[in-house]
Design an enzyme around this catalytic site. Structure first.
Site, short mmCIF file in Angstrom:
data_model
loop_
_atom_site.label_atom_id
_atom_site.label_comp_id
_atom_site.label_asym_id
_atom_site.label_seq_id
_atom_site.Cartn_x
_atom_site.Cartn_y
_atom_site.Cartn_z
N GLU A 46 13.83 29.03 -16.52
CA GLU A 46 12.42 29.33 -16.76
C GLU A 46 12.12 30.77 -16.29
O GLU A 46 11.42 31.51 -16.97
CB GLU A 46 11.57 28.30 -16.01
CG GLU A 46 10.12 28.27 -16.44
CD GLU A 46 9.31 27.24 -15.65
OE1 GLU A 46 9.87 26.19 -15.25
OE2 GLU A 46 8.11 27.49 -15.43
N HIS A 105 5.78 25.93 -6.90
CA HIS A 105 6.14 25.64 -8.28
C HIS A 105 7.32 24.66 -8.36
O HIS A 105 7.34 23.73 -9.19
CB HIS A 105 6.48 26.95 -8.99
CG HIS A 105 7.02 26.78 -10.37
ND1 HIS A 105 8.35 26.92 -10.65
CD2 HIS A 105 6.41 26.45 -11.54
CE1 HIS A 105 8.55 26.70 -11.94
NE2 HIS A 105 7.39 26.42 -12.51
N GLU A 115 6.02 21.25 -7.72
CA GLU A 115 5.32 20.74 -8.91
C GLU A 115 6.33 20.09 -9.87
O GLU A 115 6.13 18.98 -10.34
CB GLU A 115 4.56 21.88 -9.59
CG GLU A 115 3.87 21.49 -10.88
CD GLU A 115 4.09 22.51 -11.99
OE1 GLU A 115 4.69 22.12 -13.01
OE2 GLU A 115 3.67 23.68 -11.84
N HIS A 116 7.44 20.80 -10.12
CA HIS A 116 8.48 20.25 -11.00
C HIS A 116 8.99 18.92 -10.47
O HIS A 116 9.12 17.96 -11.21
CB HIS A 116 9.67 21.22 -11.08
CG HIS A 116 9.58 22.19 -12.21
ND1 HIS A 116 10.58 22.31 -13.14
CD2 HIS A 116 8.63 23.07 -12.55
CE1 HIS A 116 10.23 23.25 -14.01
NE2 HIS A 116 9.06 23.72 -13.67
#
Lengths: 429, 420
Positions: free
Chosen positions: A140, A65, A68-69
């Site tokens: 997040e 993840h 991905e960012h």
């Protein structure tokens, strides 16, 4: 490219495995003006341990993840700006077993396809930019911690799998992301974002050969080695814990119950098992099921009740949850109904009814470019062709669903996670 | 695409398409949006969705939908200009994907007709149990508007800015209005709209027009048509000399700043582009300047309410940034009006709007919403027509349209005890 026609779906699909190992799939939709590209790597939140070139790597939760960012920051800063000015807003998600990048547009598709492939495969990050992202991702993660529905789900997964990869959040934890470094991100990118471990799906009025040519031009001519995913061995289907409970500011208790099922299927068997699991959900607690009507009438559940069947690498569970004042009683009713349906059988006409609705639902899903691309990409990674669903669905019988309920939806395999309001008066203490 | 009259006050918009796996059939009543009736319409559609004389409860209705291969049926209440549009949108799999001989259009049309003309009744009136439980649900739902502070602040801005105008009435009325509705009142309203409200039918799918007409004429034959409830043009007002400021306090972490503008310009294509450049798309000034470059807010965007001639801005901010953000929002609009912008901004806005408009034809649901909206306010344009009009818009027209946009009301929702 190789063309396949699916007359029962009214679809035509072109496929080719490029010399570098990338699978390109084009679902041609003439008369549509929208074009959609979906570029995915077989790398997700559960891939914490893997073998690459004979070496075993163990990584903290949240790397896929984080990566991905970071890929949205390219060395050529204008790339994103150019896309934005054309109204193209590329987006991405990280799932348990896949990371995907996508965009849609009406004009300039091939140019934007090149831009997408470029920014996903050319990582560029510095120590500072990785550091800056840590705060954003921690935010997040904290936001998900305020979400009672998510907390109930997570609690259930922890009951079923302890601290195994399936129970860890895809985004990681505030602690686990602390040790993520630029080098680790580069290493994981090099390992997983290699053409033979990826798939490109285009949907719309796209010329298959042109899409393949662009992929050849931009991606490396040869693939690196494909990493071997290390999957947890299932040790029976008994949850590690039966129950978890958490207090949060909610107006009514929420619950999530899970039933541990066998994983490790691949190919069409996996797809077929998914259909059986989904039909089991419909029969057991779907909106038109006898149990749903009964519990709703008794006020034990409201319209938030819902669930599904998830098949992950090395983990598989049927889950159901929602708001309920007496969640344990709802679980008991579900178990009793599963037993009744498993022993006495699902009435013929009820089965025909839910089967029809399920088939209609799958066809309806093909209206969505996003849905098509996601399903075909999953199928590519798991070794089946999703567009064969009508044939496979045709082999699913009432007996399959009854056997599923009998074998898996039992008290031994069940766990329940509760999120409850704090006891009254606690606030004043 | 065609629109034609089927029965007195009953119109069908027919959009043939082979593109989709499902077809859409929608039946929508159109009435003037008024405080006195908004809640009645919303409650009515929820009560009607509970059952028909053939499918008298939810279980029977769900069974019927399952047997139609998982058909979907959604009750809808929408605001289009100063009209309220309410009814049902249904969709089902196209016959060609089903076993030979299956025909879903006719049963689906019958079901829609039954929902309106043959509801589940008791003693000749709407079922009291349905009315009382749906009344509670609807009041809870409307009160729930407050849960999402972004939506809530936008609703409050319109209520304040358009107080006394129909546009200030919420889509489903207020929770208080809902709770006051009696069975008698609702039953009377039902009979009135059934006889007199304009009914807009919409079909998008692969069936021939004759078949669609035949199915719908039969399904709605029982409608007792007697005259038509008149619809009115929207009220357009001018902005006051000095904008009004409304501040409310609540337990919120993030402040919500909403600004309402009156746009006097009648140049719709130019106004669409002004809004896109201002805050309507990802390349807009609110997004790239106020949010990304100045980091004054968490989000900021603008909406052009075409029929009403207003523009609304919505931004999530820290309360301490209130004045700076407000100044910056007004400054960005001034910059567009005085021509302080580069050509790419206009081109980008044109490209994005054109792409959005053309993409709409790829979604039957988006086309239903578009066509029902056009029909409700007497529009006759297609998305392609609107896209074409954007082409020739000049720098001068953009500036002139932007000059007509003047602030009317500022609404700010902030945390308790915070200072501006």
């Amino acid at each position: 490219m190789r063309e396949t026609e699916y007359p029962r779906l009214g679809e035509r699909v072109w496929r080719e495995t490029l010399p570098n190992g990338l699978e390109v799939i084009v679902v041609r939709k003439p008369y549509h003006v929208r074009k959609y590209a979906f570029f995915a790597a077989r790398y997700g939140g559960m891939d914490l341990r893997f073998q690459l070139e004979g070496r075993r790597r163990v990584t903290p939760a949240g790397v896929a993840h984080y990566l991905e960012h970071k890929l949205f920051e390219s060395q050529d800063g204008n790339l994103m700006q150019e896309m934005g000015r054309s109204g193209v807003d590329p987006n991405a998600f990280t799932a348990e077993d896949m990371t995907a990048y996508y965009f849609s547009c009406t004009d300039g598709f091939y140019r934007h396809l090149g831009e997408l492939l470029r920014f996903v495969t050319a990582p560029y990050f510095t120590r500072e930019s990785v550091e800056r992202e840590r705060g954003i991702i921690a935010q997040e993660i904290r936001m998900t911690e305020d979400d009672p529905e998510w907390r109930a789900y997570e609690g259930m997964m922890r009951c079923l799998y302890g601290d195994g990869p399936a129970a860890l959040p895809v985004v990681g934890t505030v602690e686990s992301i602390q040790s993520i470094t630029p080098q680790l991100l580069y290493d994981c990118h090099r390992a997983f974002y290699t053409p033979a471990n990826m798939v490109l799906v285009c949907v719309g009025d796209v010329e298959p050969d042109r899409a393949a040519e662009i992929a050849m031009e931009i991606l490396p001519a040869e693939s690196g080695p494909v990493p071997a995913r290390e999957v947890e061995k299932q040790n029976g289907f008994i949850p590690l814990r039966r129950e978890a409970m958490l207090e949060m500011e909610v107006s009514m208790p929420q619950f999530m119950a899970g039933f541990k099922c066998p994983a490790h299927l691949t190919g069409e068997t996996l797809l077929r098992e998914g259909m059986i699991g989904d039909l089991a959900c419909d029969a057991l607690f779907g909106e038109s099921s006898p149990l749903y009507t009964q519990l709703y009438g008794q006020g034990l559940i409201n319209s938030s009740l819902g669930g599904g069947f998830d098949q992950l690498p090395g983990a598989c569970q049927l889950y159901v949850g929602g708001d309920a004042r007496e969640p344990r009683r709802v679980l008991d009713e579900i178990l009793a109904e599963a037993r009744r349906l498993g022993e006495q059988g699902i009435p013929e006409d009820f089965f025909r009814q839910i089967r029809r609705a399920a088939y209609g639902g799958m066809l309806r899903g093909l209206n969505s470019f996003e849905g098509i691309a996601g399903s075909l990409a999953e199928g590519r990674f798991d070794g089946y062709d999703y567009f064969r669903f009508p044939e496979i669905f045709g082999t699913v019988t009432k007996q399959d669903v009854e056997a599923f309920l009998r074998e898996h939806i039992t008290p031994e395999h069940a766990a329940i996670s509760l999120v409850v309001p704090p006891p009254r008066g606690a606030a004043e203490v | 695409m065609t629109r034609q009259q089927l029965l007195p006050g009953v119109y069908l918009t027919y959009l043939p398409s082979e593109k989709f796996k499902t077809s859409i059939l929608s039946a929508q009543m159109v009435v003037p949006l008024r405080r006195e009736t908004a809640a009645l319409s919303a409650l009515l559609v929820n009560v009607l969705s509970r059952g028909t004389s053939h499918c008298p409860d939810m279980a029977a209705l769900n069974r019927r939908l399952d047997l139609l291969y998982g058909a979907q049926l959604d009750p809808t209440v929408r605001k289009k200009g100063e009209n309220q549009v309410f009814g049902f949108t249904a969709s089902c799999v196209e016959d060609r994907f089903l076993p030979a001989g299956e025909r879903l259009l006719e049963p689906m049309a019958d079901l829609l007709g039954d929902l309106f003309c043959r509801p589940a009744t008791r003693n000749g009136r709407l079922d009291w149990d349905f009315v009382s439980s749906e009344r509670d649900n609807l009041a809870d739902l409307i009160r729930g508007d407050i849960n999402d502070k972004e939506i809530y602040a936008s609703l409050r801005l319109l209520e304040e800015m358009c107080a006394g105008e129909p546009y200030g009435v919420r889509r489903m009325g207020s929770a208080g209005d809902v709770e006051k509705i009696s069975l008698q009142r609702l039953d009377r309203y039902y009979r009135e709209v059934l006889a007199r409200a304009r009914l807009e039918l919409f079909y998008c799918g692969s069936a021939r027009l004759e078949r669609v007409r035949g199915a719908l004429e039969r399904a709605f034959a029982a409608m007792p048509r007697q005259g038509e409830i008149p619809l009115f043009p929207v009220l357009r007002r001018e902005a006051p000399e000095t904008p009004r400021v409304v501040v409310e306090e609540m337990d919120v972490g993030q402040g919500k700043l909403c600004v309402g503008f009156r746009a006097a310009s009648g140049d719709a294509p130019a106004m669409r582009l002004v809004n896109a450049m201002f805050g309507g798309v990802v390349s807009s000034r609110l997004f790239t300047q106020v949010r990304e470059k100045l980091s004054l807010c968490y989000y900021a965007d603008s909406v052009y309410h075409l029929r009403k001639g207003i523009v609304t801005v919505s931004a999530g901010i820290d309360a301490e940034h209130y004045q700076r953000t407000l100044d910056e929002i007004l400054r960005q609009l001034d910059a567009i009006a005085s021509g302080e912008w580069e050509d790419w901004e206009l081109e980008s806005a044109q490209n994005i709007l054109r792409s959005n408009l053309r993409s709409m034809t790829d979604s039957a649901r988006a086309m239903e919403d578009f066509c029902v909206g056009q029909a409700a306010v007497g529009g006759v344009q297609t998305p392609e027509d609107i896209a074409r009009e954007l082409e020739g818009v000049t720098r001068e027209r953009i500036m002139a349209a932007a000059r007509s946009v003047r602030p009317d009301t500022i609404y700010f929702l902030r945390g308790r005890g915070e200072r501006l």
